[in-house]
Design a protein around this motif. Sequence first.
Motif, PDB file in Angstrom:
ATOM      1  N   SER A   1       2.009  -3.742   4.700  1.00  0.00           N
ATOM      2  CA  SER A   1       1.159  -2.671   4.188  1.00  0.00           C
ATOM      3  C   SER A   1       0.852  -1.658   5.287  1.00  0.00           C
ATOM      4  CB  SER A   1      -0.132  -3.252   3.632  1.00  0.00           C
ATOM      5  OG  SER A   1      -0.974  -2.239   3.138  1.00  0.00           O
TER       6      SER A   1
ATOM      7  N   GLU B   1      12.637 -11.499   2.082  1.00  0.00           N
ATOM      8  CA  GLU B   1      11.385 -11.317   1.343  1.00  0.00           C
ATOM      9  C   GLU B   1      10.622 -10.094   1.828  1.00  0.00           C
ATOM     10  OE1 GLU B   1      10.245 -15.932   0.201  1.00  0.00           O
ATOM     11  OE2 GLU B   1       9.888 -15.212   2.245  1.00  0.00           O
TER      12      GLU B   1
ATOM     13  N   ALA C   1      12.189  -7.070   0.213  1.00  0.00           N
ATOM     14  CA  ALA C   1      11.849  -6.970  -1.211  1.00  0.00           C
ATOM     15  C   ALA C   1      10.399  -6.570  -1.417  1.00  0.00           C
ATOM     16  CB  ALA C   1      12.134  -8.307  -1.897  1.00  0.00           C
ATOM     17  N   GLU C   2       9.495  -7.162  -0.652  1.00  0.00           N
ATOM     18  CA  GLU C   2       8.074  -6.837  -0.790  1.00  0.00           C
ATOM     19  C   GLU C   2       7.814  -5.398  -0.368  1.00  0.00           C
ATOM     20  OE1 GLU C   2       5.639  -8.416  -2.102  1.00  0.00           O
ATOM     21  OE2 GLU C   2       6.318 -10.486  -2.284  1.00  0.00           O
ATOM     22  N   TYR C   3       8.483  -4.941   0.684  1.00  0.00           N
ATOM     23  CA  TYR C   3       8.292  -3.552   1.125  1.00  0.00           C
ATOM     24  C   TYR C   3       8.741  -2.587   0.037  1.00  0.00           C
ATOM     25  CZ  TYR C   3       8.583   0.753   3.785  1.00  0.00           C
ATOM     26  OH  TYR C   3       8.421   2.058   4.193  1.00  0.00           O
ATOM     27  N   GLU C   4       9.891  -2.862  -0.574  1.00  0.00           N
ATOM     28  CA  GLU C   4      10.387  -1.983  -1.635  1.00  0.00           C
ATOM     29  C   GLU C   4       9.430  -1.952  -2.820  1.00  0.00           C
ATOM     30  OE1 GLU C   4      15.227  -2.163  -0.946  1.00  0.00           O
ATOM     31  OE2 GLU C   4      14.300  -3.457  -2.468  1.00  0.00           O
ATOM     32  N   GLN C   5       8.899  -3.112  -3.186  1.00  0.00           N
ATOM     33  CA  GLN C   5       7.958  -3.161  -4.299  1.00  0.00           C
ATOM     34  C   GLN C   5       6.660  -2.446  -3.945  1.00  0.00           C
ATOM     35  OE1 GLN C   5       7.036  -7.119  -5.653  1.00  0.00           O
ATOM     36  NE2 GLN C   5       5.909  -6.414  -7.436  1.00  0.00           N
ATOM     37  N   MET C   6       6.226  -2.589  -2.708  1.00  0.00           N
ATOM     38  CA  MET C   6       4.970  -2.005  -2.250  1.00  0.00           C
ATOM     39  C   MET C   6       5.041  -0.484  -2.212  1.00  0.00           C
ATOM     40  SD  MET C   6       3.172  -3.122   1.355  1.00  0.00           S
ATOM     41  CE  MET C   6       3.132  -4.852   0.913  1.00  0.00           C
ATOM     42  N   THR C   7       6.190   0.047  -1.809  1.00  0.00           N
ATOM     43  CA  THR C   7       6.307   1.486  -1.572  1.00  0.00           C
ATOM     44  C   THR C   7       7.051   2.230  -2.664  1.00  0.00           C
ATOM     45  OG1 THR C   7       8.382   1.220  -0.336  1.00  0.00           O
ATOM     46  CG2 THR C   7       6.306   1.091   0.917  1.00  0.00           C
ATOM     47  N   GLY C   8       7.850   1.516  -3.460  1.00  0.00           N
ATOM     48  CA  GLY C   8       8.676   2.184  -4.452  1.00  0.00           C
ATOM     49  C   GLY C   8       9.907   2.831  -3.853  1.00  0.00           C
ATOM     50  N   HIS C   9      10.216   2.515  -2.594  1.00  0.00           N
ATOM     51  CA  HIS C   9      11.378   3.101  -1.923  1.00  0.00           C
ATOM     52  C   HIS C   9      12.451   2.037  -1.725  1.00  0.00           C
ATOM     53  CE1 HIS C   9       9.785   7.094  -0.790  1.00  0.00           C
ATOM     54  NE2 HIS C   9       8.625   6.474  -0.827  1.00  0.00           N
ATOM     55  N   LYS C  10      13.680   2.351  -2.088  1.00  0.00           N
ATOM     56  CA  LYS C  10      14.803   1.446  -1.907  1.00  0.00           C
ATOM     57  C   LYS C  10      15.339   1.576  -0.485  1.00  0.00           C
ATOM     58  CE  LYS C  10      18.261  -1.250  -3.170  1.00  0.00           C
ATOM     59  NZ  LYS C  10      18.054  -2.684  -3.504  1.00  0.00           N
TER      60      LYS C  10
END
Length: 368
Positions: free
Chosen positions: A169, A299, A302-311
């Motif tokens: 985060s 992980e 994956a969590e960073y992508e979900q957190m930020t919406g950036h691939k």
Amino acid sequence: MDAAQISSGIVEHSRQARFSGTSPELWRKRLETLIAAQPAVSGPIRVQDVKPVAEAAGGSNGTLLFRASYRADGQLVEKAFVLRFLPTSGLFHHYDVKEQFDLQRSLESTSVPVASQVWLDEKGKYLERPGYVMERVEGTSSPMAWMTSGIIHDASPSDRRKMSLAYLSALADIHAVDWKALGLDWLEERATGTRPIERETNWYWDALVWSKNAEYIRMFEPIRNWLIANEPDDLEIVLCHGDANYGNYLFKGSTVTAVLDWEMSFLGTRECDVAFMYIGDQILLDGVPVPEGCLSYEERKAEYEQMTGHKLQHLAYFELFVAYRLGIINVLAMNHFPPEVLETFGPVMRRGPAICRARAEALGVELY
């Protein structure tokens, strides 16, 4: 020698070099001189409890903790502070305390948790070394060997997961900063080049050339050329912490209270920071199992992508770029430490260039 012993040993030898020829008493006097020179400050001025940071801190700059009391605008002030100062003989070819001070001061207006910057002695007029003082933030950081000792290792599995997510985060907050609005475009001048990764690749290349280590200059040159020639197009440029390992994130419980050590910051991509700890852990903690509850690299991505919406994209490229940076840092460390230290820690420091070489070969880079 295990990873924890290597981690603490490297930090301890770095610290000894930073404080060579000085003492806490000498730094106390210098700090009182600095505080007395501030326009709004009046006496009596008292500095006490001057001491180095704990083992978890890195060794690039000198760092001291202290307490001070004085009067400012007629009001009594009693606070805990941190001093950061430039070493006499540094690891890198370029240091600028004003850049570090200004960057962190700019971030104070954002959601990024940073310490409040207080005083800057850009030329070392009072401290006899360029340095700056910031307020101390409550919290604890992890040693470099975070998998084997320290606050993350000692936490419960559920708290480890919370700490891993809090770290991500904080990274996301850094990457969300509007660096242009904050006036951080001066970071574009770190090194020559027209594109961000090209510039940062050249910054480390300049450091390697400065080291005069002919063996590794020859090894890294085709990797540098490949990185510049193959820099992806249409990158989203963000502020990168640059040294995104757990040791530079202060935790209070499972909350990140401050992000530390901004001297390696640059304008790059999200992937540069997300991949940083993955490559760094391969160098120091190769083969050590990730403690239960901590996020693995897969992980974290994956969590960073979900957190930020950036691939996250072009990860093989950016993992090589991170390996290039860390490999050169290892070479600089080998040049920096005395022979008796290299006899003990040399195998670990040579692992960084070896990992970089292997990744480059896997991507088809033709090495000399």
